[in-house]
Design a protein around this motif. Sequence first.
Motif, PDB file in Angstrom:
ATOM      1  N   THR A   1     -12.497  58.453 104.176  1.00 21.58           N
ATOM      2  CA  THR A   1     -13.684  58.685 104.829  1.00 21.58           C
ATOM      3  C   THR A   1     -13.710  57.419 105.797  1.00 21.58           C
ATOM      4  O   THR A   1     -13.673  56.202 105.246  1.00 21.58           O
ATOM      5  CB  THR A   1     -14.875  58.309 103.887  1.00 21.58           C
ATOM      6  OG1 THR A   1     -14.855  59.478 102.988  1.00 21.58           O
ATOM      7  CG2 THR A   1     -16.151  58.411 104.576  1.00 21.58           C
TER       8      THR A   1
ATOM      9  N   TYR B   1      -7.448  65.333 110.681  1.00 19.17           N
ATOM     10  CA  TYR B   1      -8.748  64.805 110.945  1.00 19.17           C
ATOM     11  C   TYR B   1      -9.139  65.121 112.376  1.00 19.17           C
ATOM     12  O   TYR B   1      -8.267  65.388 113.230  1.00 19.17           O
ATOM     13  CB  TYR B   1      -8.459  63.129 110.714  1.00 19.17           C
ATOM     14  CG  TYR B   1      -8.314  62.696 109.266  1.00 19.17           C
ATOM     15  CD1 TYR B   1      -6.868  62.840 108.794  1.00 19.17           C
ATOM     16  CD2 TYR B   1      -9.196  62.291 108.475  1.00 19.17           C
ATOM     17  CE1 TYR B   1      -6.719  62.294 107.479  1.00 19.17           C
ATOM     18  CE2 TYR B   1      -9.049  61.988 107.118  1.00 19.17           C
ATOM     19  CZ  TYR B   1      -7.694  61.788 106.717  1.00 19.17           C
ATOM     20  OH  TYR B   1      -7.309  61.437 105.328  1.00 19.17           O
TER      21      TYR B   1
ATOM     22  N   GLN C   1     -19.023  61.161 116.524  1.00 16.46           N
ATOM     23  CA  GLN C   1     -18.840  61.518 115.167  1.00 16.46           C
ATOM     24  C   GLN C   1     -17.723  60.423 114.508  1.00 16.46           C
ATOM     25  O   GLN C   1     -17.574  60.567 113.184  1.00 16.46           O
ATOM     26  CB  GLN C   1     -18.367  62.691 114.734  1.00 16.46           C
ATOM     27  CG  GLN C   1     -19.659  63.757 114.980  1.00 16.46           C
ATOM     28  CD  GLN C   1     -20.876  63.483 114.319  1.00 16.46           C
ATOM     29  OE1 GLN C   1     -20.934  63.080 113.367  1.00 16.46           O
ATOM     30  NE2 GLN C   1     -21.974  63.816 115.425  1.00 16.46           N
TER      31      GLN C   1
ATOM     32  N   GLU D   1     -13.084  61.925 111.219  1.00 17.46           N
ATOM     33  CA  GLU D   1     -13.861  62.844 110.099  1.00 17.46           C
ATOM     34  C   GLU D   1     -12.699  63.706 109.643  1.00 17.46           C
ATOM     35  O   GLU D   1     -11.758  64.283 110.205  1.00 17.46           O
ATOM     36  CB  GLU D   1     -14.647  63.858 110.406  1.00 17.46           C
ATOM     37  CG  GLU D   1     -15.822  63.288 111.298  1.00 17.46           C
ATOM     38  CD  GLU D   1     -16.692  64.542 111.968  1.00 17.46           C
ATOM     39  OE1 GLU D   1     -17.750  64.788 111.355  1.00 17.46           O
ATOM     40  OE2 GLU D   1     -16.227  65.330 112.882  1.00 17.46           O
TER      41      GLU D   1
ATOM     42  N   GLY E   1     -14.069  69.774 104.980  1.00 13.94           N
ATOM     43  CA  GLY E   1     -14.365  69.127 106.276  1.00 13.94           C
ATOM     44  C   GLY E   1     -14.413  70.105 107.334  1.00 13.94           C
ATOM     45  O   GLY E   1     -14.734  69.899 108.479  1.00 13.94           O
TER      46      GLY E   1
END
Lengths: 110, 113
Positions: free
Chosen positions: A99, B35, B41, B44, B59
Amino acid sequence: TQLLEQSPQFLSIQEGENLTVYCNSSSVFSSLQWYRQEPGEGPVLLVTVVTGGEVKKLKRLTFQFGDARKDSSLHITAAQPGDTGLYLCAGAGSYGKLTFGQGTILTVHP
Amino acid sequence: GAGVSQSPSNKVTEKGKDVELRCDPISGHTALYWYRQSLGQGLEFLIYFQGNSAPDKSGLPSDRFSAERTGGSVSTLTIQRTQQEDSAVYLCASSSSGMETQYFGPGTRLLVL
């Protein structure tokens, strides 16, 4: 949801100055990592901190991990133009899933 | 090279078209991650593979996104019926196991017109 808040978002300094980037988490991760990313490339790992209170040094870069393992900082001493780039903190969760914070764009002017 | 490679490096497509993005991980790395990095954003997580299985797909933003991995090596991320909000850099990373250092590829820059 685990969140990482990184500040400042932008940093523009002169060569030779010192700077600090902060990373604060709403919860505890198994480890916290710092990455540097240059344009057109993927992030590259600088350091991983695991233990609360841990301090790691990498040449002119000093990384600290808070006692509660929720906050971290990256301090650069005597910044150089070669330090210019995007710095990212990231918390590692289950399966090693990362994260990321929003990132800090650092520009060091000669 | 011994690093993670991704192809294509850049992709421009029209809204509504399907795209496939490829990732070649470091040889011997069993863990592979996708990712997405966008201006709004940040970076992520999309999906995690251990071998050919995907124990964490949490995700993936919609059912238009899917990914597979074959032979415990190459992975393909597919986006169907692309939308303009899919425009981003898609990054792949691999590690020797799920909790070890991740090595990132250079990414695929996707632009949906």
